[in-house]
Enzyme design. Structure first.
Site, short mmCIF file in Angstrom:
data_model
loop_
_atom_site.label_atom_id
_atom_site.label_comp_id
_atom_site.label_asym_id
_atom_site.label_seq_id
_atom_site.Cartn_x
_atom_site.Cartn_y
_atom_site.Cartn_z
CG HIS A 18 -1.80 1.19 1.33
ND1 HIS A 18 -3.08 1.20 0.83
CD2 HIS A 18 -1.59 2.43 1.85
CE1 HIS A 18 -3.63 2.38 1.04
NE2 HIS A 18 -2.74 3.15 1.65
CD GLU A 19 1.66 3.54 3.64
OE1 GLU A 19 1.93 4.62 3.06
OE2 GLU A 19 0.60 3.35 4.26
CG HIS A 22 0.45 6.20 -0.72
ND1 HIS A 22 -0.61 6.69 -1.44
CD2 HIS A 22 -0.09 5.60 0.38
CE1 HIS A 22 -1.75 6.39 -0.82
NE2 HIS A 22 -1.46 5.73 0.27
#
Length: 419
Positions: A18-19, A22
């Site tokens: 998920h990170e 980003h």
């Protein structure tokens, strides 16, 4: 110990990806990423590479990517402040020391009169000879204060300086990578294990069950139910569950011969609902064709996405209870149970959790990725962004509400599993 390792593997993997979403899109957009963190709380491990600090933190409850301009680390030099600094060959400040007592080779000193450390990058003040001088600041200048070093972020490298499209894709990339991770996991499972055929082949008949009484046997292949063709076990299961106490006709192939059997499903209660059961288990058969693995990955991810959205709709439309939610404790217990059934099952669970995390983060709630995307949509419609102070208040309130909900869910999980 095995349960803890399984939990760390599953939760760490989905948070990391998920990170990573980003992080990658922030970098592609030219945004300075100050920290890439897995976990919250005190730092357990940190490695600085380039302008980014990579950390693992104590509490495995999420993670974050800290971007320049999306934080509160801006340094302001007030008039009258005495600083130390070093210069490069172009007479640009490369290190700015806020601690007056620290000495470095070739350090110069300045009493600040004016400074601009975001767009134009310069410092003006009085030197040791009390002459008013101005120095440009290097774009990679390091500011040191109380032993902490921070690289300045020129305005064009901050999150808020980027176009609405770049900001939006940077935020959306987190949930997007959760969906991509799920697809990849299911594709790997398809390659390694094969694609489940869900073939309606009986693997076991329970003793004294309605199926045993009706004459069903192991290795019977179900071909029809009530005259309708059956291709997958789920087709048969749906009819059986929906016919408690009602006789149904099932066609089977046994040793190459067609047979027709009649059976009346026994009525049982499952989750306060009356359903039918006849007492058979189907065989786990797999298609080893590797060409089917990729579409299988997309199909399974889509199936989980639809199921989770349906559950959310039920919760939003009046079915909300704390028991329907799970926090880290609940996920830990579920992961421990799933791990007992092998690594492939654990991978499937990780993929499902990754889809769930992606969807939850897209909810238009403050402090979640979906909340930020909602603010971007507001900016698109209005033509200008929401006031930063108002946005800060909304985010703070949303974060506080999330923390209260997290505490309540965690306490509820503890009561369910340990009391």
């Amino acid at each position: 110990m095995q349960s803890a390792i399984a939990f760390i593997f599953v939760f760490g993997m989905i948070v990391f990806f998920h990170e990573l979403g980003h992080f990658i899109f922030a970098k592609r957009s030219g945004i300075m990423v100050r920290e890439f963190a897995v976990g919250f709380g005190p730092k357990l491990l940190g490695i600085k590479k380039g302008e980014t600090l990579y950390t693992i933190r104590l509490l495995p409850m999420g993670g974050y990517v800290r971007m320049a301009g999306d934080d509160l680390d801006n340094v302001e030099l007030q008039p009258g402040y005495r600083i130390g600094f070093t210069l490069n060959e172009n007479d640009e400040i490369t290190r700015l020391v806020m601690n007056q007592n620290k000495q470095l080779p070739d350090m110069l000193f300045l009493e600040v009169e004016k400074a601009e450390l975001q767009k134009k990058l310069w410092v003006e003040g009085y030197d040791e000879d009390e002459q008013l001088v101005r120095y440009n600041v290097a774009r990679d200048c390091i500011i040191e204060e109380n032993g902490q070093e921070t690289q300045i972020a020129p305005y064009d490298r901050t999150f808020n300086a980027k176009s609405l499209g770049k900001r939006a894709i940077t935020i959306f990339a987190g949930p997007l990578f959760n969906f991509i991770l799920a697809i990849v996991i299911f594709v790997i499972i398809g390659f390694v294990q094969g694609i489940p055929t869900n073939e309606p082949l009986i693997a076991k008949v329970v003793d004294d069950s309605p199926a045993a009484v009706a004459g069903f046997e192991e290795k019977d292949l179900i071909t029809s139910v009530n005259g309708k063709k059956v291709d997958k076990f789920q087709d048969l299961s749906a009819v059986i569950q929906g016919s408690p106490g009602k006789e149904i006709t099932i066609g089977v192939v046994r040793d190459g011969q067609d047979k027709t059997l009649k059976v009346t499903p026994k009525e049982v209660e499952v989750n306060k609902e009356k359903v039918g059961q006849i007492g058979i288990q189907y065989a786990n058969t797999y298609d080893k064709n590797p060409l089917k693995a990729i579409p299988y990955g997309f199909e399974q991810t889509w199936t989980w996405l639809v199921q989770i959205v349906k559950i959310l709709v039920v919760l939003v439309t009046g079915g909300f209870t704390l028991d329907a939610l799970s926090g880290p404790v609940g996920i830990y217990e579920a992961t421990s149970e799933v791990a007992k059934y092998g690594f492939v099952t654990l991978l499937s669970w990780a993929a499902a959790l990754s889809v769930n995390l992606g969807i939850m983060n897209l909810l238009p709630f403050p402090a979640l990725d979906g909340g930020r995307l909602a603010l971007f949509f507001y900016e698109l419609v209005r033509g200008k962004p929401l006031d930063k102070n108002k946005e800060g208040i909304i985010t703070f309130v949303g974060f506080a509400c999330l923390m209260v909900l997290m505490v309540a869910v965690t306490w509820n999980d503890i009561q369910r599993f340990f009391f």
